[in-house]
Every structure is written in structure tokens, then in C-alpha cells.
Design a protein around this motif. Structure first.
Motif, PDB file in Angstrom:
ATOM      1  N   ARG A 210       0.989  -1.149   0.039  1.00  0.00           N
ATOM      2  CA  ARG A 210      -0.004  -0.040  -0.094  1.00  0.00           C
ATOM      3  C   ARG A 210       0.906   1.148  -0.046  1.00  0.00           C
ATOM      4  O   ARG A 210       0.813   2.203  -0.744  1.00  0.00           O
TER       5      ARG A 210
ATOM      6  N   ALA B   7       0.899   3.864  -3.249  1.00  0.00           N
ATOM      7  CA  ALA B   7       0.472   5.389  -2.877  1.00  0.00           C
ATOM      8  C   ALA B   7       1.682   6.289  -3.326  1.00  0.00           C
ATOM      9  O   ALA B   7       1.412   7.125  -4.030  1.00  0.00           O
TER      10      ALA B   7
ATOM     11  N   TRP C  23       1.532   9.098  -6.418  1.00  0.00           N
ATOM     12  CA  TRP C  23       1.844  10.531  -6.296  1.00  0.00           C
ATOM     13  C   TRP C  23       2.854  10.823  -7.297  1.00  0.00           C
ATOM     14  O   TRP C  23       2.821  11.731  -7.855  1.00  0.00           O
TER      15      TRP C  23
ATOM     16  N   ASP D 147      -8.958  -1.870  -1.696  1.00  0.00           N
ATOM     17  CA  ASP D 147      -7.881  -0.962  -1.279  1.00  0.00           C
ATOM     18  C   ASP D 147      -7.225  -0.209  -2.325  1.00  0.00           C
ATOM     19  O   ASP D 147      -6.658   0.988  -2.119  1.00  0.00           O
TER      20      ASP D 147
ATOM     21  N   ASP E 199      -9.242   2.896  -2.793  1.00  0.00           N
ATOM     22  CA  ASP E 199      -9.004   3.838  -1.665  1.00  0.00           C
ATOM     23  C   ASP E 199      -7.857   4.582  -2.007  1.00  0.00           C
ATOM     24  O   ASP E 199      -7.704   5.778  -1.754  1.00  0.00           O
ATOM     25  N   ILE E 200      -6.764   3.911  -2.064  1.00  0.00           N
ATOM     26  CA  ILE E 200      -5.360   4.463  -2.452  1.00  0.00           C
ATOM     27  C   ILE E 200      -5.267   5.649  -3.540  1.00  0.00           C
ATOM     28  O   ILE E 200      -5.018   6.652  -3.396  1.00  0.00           O
TER      29      ILE E 200
ATOM     30  N   ALA F 212      -8.119   7.103  -4.709  1.00  0.00           N
ATOM     31  CA  ALA F 212      -8.895   8.316  -4.089  1.00  0.00           C
ATOM     32  C   ALA F 212      -8.183   8.987  -3.345  1.00  0.00           C
ATOM     33  O   ALA F 212      -8.288  10.301  -3.220  1.00  0.00           O
ATOM     34  N   SER F 213      -7.562   8.527  -2.156  1.00  0.00           N
ATOM     35  CA  SER F 213      -6.864   9.379  -1.276  1.00  0.00           C
ATOM     36  C   SER F 213      -5.294   9.864  -1.690  1.00  0.00           C
ATOM     37  O   SER F 213      -5.144  11.086  -1.182  1.00  0.00           O
ATOM     38  N   SER F 214      -4.722   9.524  -2.583  1.00  0.00           N
ATOM     39  CA  SER F 214      -3.531   9.820  -3.245  1.00  0.00           C
ATOM     40  C   SER F 214      -3.946  11.042  -4.453  1.00  0.00           C
ATOM     41  O   SER F 214      -2.875  11.689  -4.628  1.00  0.00           O
ATOM     42  N   GLY F 215      -5.008  11.052  -4.939  1.00  0.00           N
ATOM     43  CA  GLY F 215      -5.099  11.890  -5.981  1.00  0.00           C
ATOM     44  C   GLY F 215      -4.510  11.445  -7.275  1.00  0.00           C
ATOM     45  O   GLY F 215      -3.402  11.716  -7.470  1.00  0.00           O
TER      46      GLY F 215
END
Length: 141
Positions: free
Chosen positions: A90, A94, A98, A117, A120-121, A123-126
Motif C-alpha cells: 500500500r 501510494a 503520487w 484498497d 481507496d489509495i 482516491a486518497s492519493s489523487g
């Protein structure tokens, strides 16, 4: 991918090829192949199986900003085999998401038995503007 494979692809009518990096070493080799052949580009990435190797080597290759490099990956999560611990997968995924966004490169994603997962990564990492699921075991989302 070597010259013989490129020649075979050309004979079959393929005019554009992207070599996919799965480790720092394979990524460097892919970049060299791309530099030596018109219509060939490369991605630079660390496969989830090898996430324990860390993203530093891949980041160094990407930092060169070679014009034949068009993407980051193959990267992602593979919970089917778990060759690298899931938390490490993960973290490394991520970091590569980035890097792709930061360098404005496409992202080549591998996800196996890790559908939720993975998203989710992303979405959260852009995620970057351009990305593709190269290998996946999920369905529609």
C-alpha cells in the motif's frame, strides 16, 4: 522486450509499443530499448510483488525525466500472492501514484484481490489524469 520482439510486432502491423517496467532494473532496460527504437516508449515502476525493494530506485529513474518515459508502473496491489507485506504494498503503491501525478505521467495499475484498497489509495492519493488497469480481478465500481 528486445529487438526481435519489436521486429515481430512491426511485421504484425504494430506501430507503437510501450515497455512496462516492474523493477528499477527492468525499467532502466526498458528505457534503453525505447531510446533505441522509434515508436517505442517506456514506463518505470515497481510491481507489488517486489514492493519490499522500496520505491527509491524507481524514483531515481523517474527523476531523470527521460522523454521516452510516458508512465509509472506497473504498480499496485497483489493480495493473491502476497509476495510483499500488504502494508508495504500500500505504501509503495501510494508513492507511485503520487509520482505519476507529480510528473504528469500515466499510471499503469495492477490489482489482484485488492479491489477496494486499490480504489481507496487512488482516491486518497489523487491519481494522475491518465491511468489504466493493466491487470485486475475486480468488476465494475
Amino acid at each position: 522486450m528486445g529487438p526481435a520482439a519489436i521486429d515481430e510486432a512491426r511485421l504484425a502491423g504494430v506501430t507503437r509499443i510501450i515497455t512496462i517496467g516492474t523493477s528499477a532494473e527492468e525499467s532502466v532496460a526498458g528505457v534503453e530499448v525505447a531510446r533505441g527504437h522509434e515508436g517505442v516508449w517506456a514506463t518505470v515502476g515497481l510491481h507489488p510483488h517486489d514492493a519490499v525493494d522500496g520505491v527509491e530506485g524507481v524514483a531515481e529513474v523517474l527523476a531523470r525525466r527521460d522523454p521516452v518515459v510516458v508512465g509509472v508502473g506497473e504498480c499496485g496491489l497483489d493480495y493473491h500472492y502476497d509476495h510483499s507485506p500488504r502494508p508495504v504494498q500500500r505504501e509503495v503503491f501510494a508513492a507511485q501514484v503520487w509520482l505519476a501525478a507529480e510528473l504528469d505521467l500515466a499510471l499503469v495499475v495492477h490489482t489482484r484481490d485488492a479491489w477496494d484498497d486499490t480504489f481507496d489509495i487512488l482516491a486518497s492519493s489523487g491519481p494522475p489524469a491518465r491511468w489504466i488497469l493493466h491487470c485486475f480481478s475486480g468488476g465494475s465500481r
